[in-house]
Design a protein around this motif. Structure first.
Motif, mmCIF file in Angstrom:
data_model
loop_
_atom_site.group_PDB
_atom_site.id
_atom_site.type_symbol
_atom_site.label_atom_id
_atom_site.label_comp_id
_atom_site.label_asym_id
_atom_site.label_seq_id
_atom_site.Cartn_x
_atom_site.Cartn_y
_atom_site.Cartn_z
ATOM 1 N N TRP A 175 0.596 6.176 -3.254
ATOM 2 C CA TRP A 175 -0.733 6.474 -2.710
ATOM 3 C C TRP A 175 -1.188 7.838 -3.192
ATOM 4 C CZ3 TRP A 175 2.264 5.800 2.335
ATOM 5 C CH2 TRP A 175 2.900 6.986 2.722
ATOM 6 N N SER B 152 -0.236 -1.121 -5.073
ATOM 7 C CA SER B 152 -0.968 0.121 -5.350
ATOM 8 C C SER B 152 -0.105 1.112 -6.111
ATOM 9 C CB SER B 152 -1.408 0.772 -4.033
ATOM 10 O OG SER B 152 -0.271 1.212 -3.298
ATOM 11 N N THR C 119 -5.940 8.460 -10.432
ATOM 12 C CA THR C 119 -6.417 7.078 -10.272
ATOM 13 C C THR C 119 -6.431 6.378 -11.628
ATOM 14 O OG1 THR C 119 -7.808 7.788 -8.434
ATOM 15 C CG2 THR C 119 -8.336 5.659 -9.437
ATOM 16 N N HIS D 62 -4.629 -2.101 -7.223
ATOM 17 C CA HIS D 62 -5.612 -1.414 -6.380
ATOM 18 C C HIS D 62 -5.081 -0.011 -6.110
ATOM 19 C CE1 HIS D 62 -2.802 -3.779 -3.841
ATOM 20 N NE2 HIS D 62 -2.597 -2.580 -3.324
ATOM 21 N N ILE D 63 -5.908 0.799 -5.479
ATOM 22 C CA ILE D 63 -5.519 2.182 -5.163
ATOM 23 C C ILE D 63 -5.453 2.342 -3.651
ATOM 24 C CG2 ILE D 63 -6.242 4.618 -5.296
ATOM 25 C CD1 ILE D 63 -5.455 3.535 -8.032
ATOM 26 N N LYS D 64 -4.402 3.031 -3.196
ATOM 27 C CA LYS D 64 -4.336 3.412 -1.779
ATOM 28 C C LYS D 64 -4.720 4.877 -1.670
ATOM 29 C CE LYS D 64 -2.673 3.671 2.639
ATOM 30 N NZ LYS D 64 -1.303 3.395 3.027
ATOM 31 N N LEU E 230 0.818 -1.220 0.000
ATOM 32 C CA LEU E 230 0.000 0.000 0.000
ATOM 33 C C LEU E 230 0.852 1.271 0.000
ATOM 34 C CD1 LEU E 230 -3.005 -0.987 2.341
ATOM 35 C CD2 LEU E 230 -2.961 -0.814 -0.141
#
Ligand code: ZN
Ligand code: ZN
Length: 478
Positions: free
Chosen positions: A178, A175, A210, A220-222, A148
């Motif tokens: 962030w 990710s 994003t 995935h995105i943090k 993350l």
């Protein structure tokens, strides 16, 4: 368990013979197109479900997938199978870590760690650090980890090289950087810069970033600190269009509420590190009713700090020296000389006032709880963060079976990989670990990982790393 195979007498004799004659992990004569099989036989089996353990069990893996699991007396082991004797031990699914940071190794200060990396090889050193983290995780029984926050190129690279078998490590999903919405010094501080954080100032910018990360191939995105409700909504909207999840770093009640209402998939840190008194009853009820997963990262300050005060010798664990090499080890030791003065722990006395209530509010509420640790943060080593986190939950009343389920089955669902990971049953990937003892009696048994199988490949056996030559010599090439 419908696809469990019936055992025949010759099969059980084969197993016993294989064990008696020490053929564990030895290659049978190569045969063309023979399916590569591995069996773990004899120990207690925790499937990852909240059911009683299966005693004297066996797991059969063909290629990368589990094909049978159950009482050893019911599992037919074909004759050309590599057999690992797990008698007297416990088999369970490979652990899943839902909050790791591969670019940190437990060093005491981001303000000095990242400049040290820059002065000692830069990108090359960063890559080496990430490789060390990934290997530490794998040797600790963590077969899958969610990273993350780290620079984009290095994140994608380590993930892909692990998957190709070029780097030894936990299977990681990343990710990249962030996304945060910070002002002043926080926006340009060592932490934000070191983790490669992206600082946005509008929801449109949040959506654009994003989108850019998703197109670059992150898993995935943090969503990090300082984001508004509109920022979260923009991030979630863009991420979900690409079919990827959003993990939010949230502590204070209004932030949790915003992330929840905006549709963030996993709420990270919530109630942890006791930075706030317990949440309102209304918020907990909303989280529970929404079925929104929480990962409280309980132990990284509030347990790690007192545990280190009680036993500072843990900082000189010989395993760390071996894993880091002399240069990194010396730097980490130097950073922890006066560990109790580190800015990272400056609020820990206050946090410890709330640590019990902060975790119990979720344990007692029926919330969907995963297990993640913020591993790599100061004194929170990848080699032990997850068992410490699980222990914190058990100390506060979570049953060992539920806690292990959280770190395996529930975590797999949380990260969207429930079909492949998290339980031991036919069809799942062959991710199995063996621990020396009974974790249902003493949860710290999870610190004694003797065998690690990831994707049907044996990476650790009898407590020792299995090197590439042996892995090739075994039944299981990459
Ligand atoms: Zn975080
Ligand atoms: Zn974190």
């Amino acid at each position: 368990m419908s696809s469990i195979r019936r055992q025949s007498t010759w099969a059980s004799r084969t197993v016993i013979a294989a064990v008696l004659f020490g053929t564990m992990l030895q290659a049978p004569a190569p045969r063309a197109q023979a399916p590569k099989r591995l069996a773990l036989v004899g120990g207690m089996l925790l499937t990852g479900y909240e059911i009683p353990p299966i005693h004297h069990a066996a797991i059969l893996i063909e290629g990368t997938r589990i094909v049978a699991a159950g009482p050893a007396s019911e599992i037919k082991i074909p004759p050309d199978t590599t057999v690992i004797d797990t008698s007297g031990r416990t088999m369970l699914p490979g652990l899943i870590e839902t909050h790791a940071h591969l670019i940190v190794l437990g060093h005491g200060s981001y303000e000095t760690w990242f400049p040290w990396i820059a002065a000692h090889g830069g990108a090359g050193m960063l890559t080496r650090v990430m490789e060390i983290s990934a290997r530490q995780l794998l040797m600790a029984g963590v077969t899958t980890a969610i990273d993350l926050g780290a620079p984009l190129a290095e994140s994608l690279s380590i993930r892909d090289r692990i998957n190709k078998g070029e780097v030894v490590g936990s299977r990681v999903f990343v990710s990249g950087p962030w996304i945060s919405h910070l002002a002043g010094a926080a926006a340009t501080g060592a932490m934000q810069v070191g983790f490669g954080g992206i600082n946005i100032s509008t929801p449109e910018e949040a959506a654009r970033e994003t989108e850019r990360l998703a197109n670059a191939g992150v898993d995935h995105i943090k969503a990090h600190a300082g984001l508004t409700f509109e920022d979260y909504k923009a991030i979630v909207g863009a991420a979900h269009k690409h079919g990827i999840k959003v993990y939010a770093h949230v502590y204070a009640e209004p932030d949790v509420k915003h992330a929840l209402d905006a549709g963030v998939d996993v709420l990270q840190h919530v109630g942890s590190a006791g930075t706030a008194p317990p949440y309102s009853r209304e918020l907990i009820t909303e989280i529970v009713n929404a079925g929104r997963p929480v990962v409280v990262t309980a132990a990284h300050r509030s347990w790690v700090y007192p545990d280190t005060a009680a036993f500072p010798e843990r900082l000189q664990d010989p395993g760390l020296k071996k894993a880091f090499g002399p240069d990194i080890y010396a730097e980490v030791q130097d950073s922890l000389k006066n560990w109790w003065t580190l800015s990272y722990f400056q609020r820990t006395d206050r946090e410890m006032l709330y640590r019990e209530a902060g975790v119990k509010q979720f344990i007692d509420s029926g919330a969907v709880m995963g297990m993640g640790t913020d591993s790599g943060t100061p004194m929170n080593f990848h080699s032990e963060a997850l068992w410490r986190e699980i222990k914190a939950h058990v100390d506060l009343g979570m049953t060992p079976t539920r806690a292990i389920g959280a770190a395996t089955r529930v975590n797999a669902q949380i990260i969207g990989k429930g079909r492949d990971l998290g339980t031991i049953e036919p069809g799942k990937l062959g991710d199995v670990i063996v621990v020396d003892g009974n974790p249902l009696f003493d949860i710290v048994t999870l610190s004694r990982v003797v065998t690690v199988v990831k994707g049907g490949v044996v990476w650790k056996q009898d407590g020792v790393f299995v090197d590439a030559a042996k892995r090739r010599g075994s039944n299981h090439a990459f």
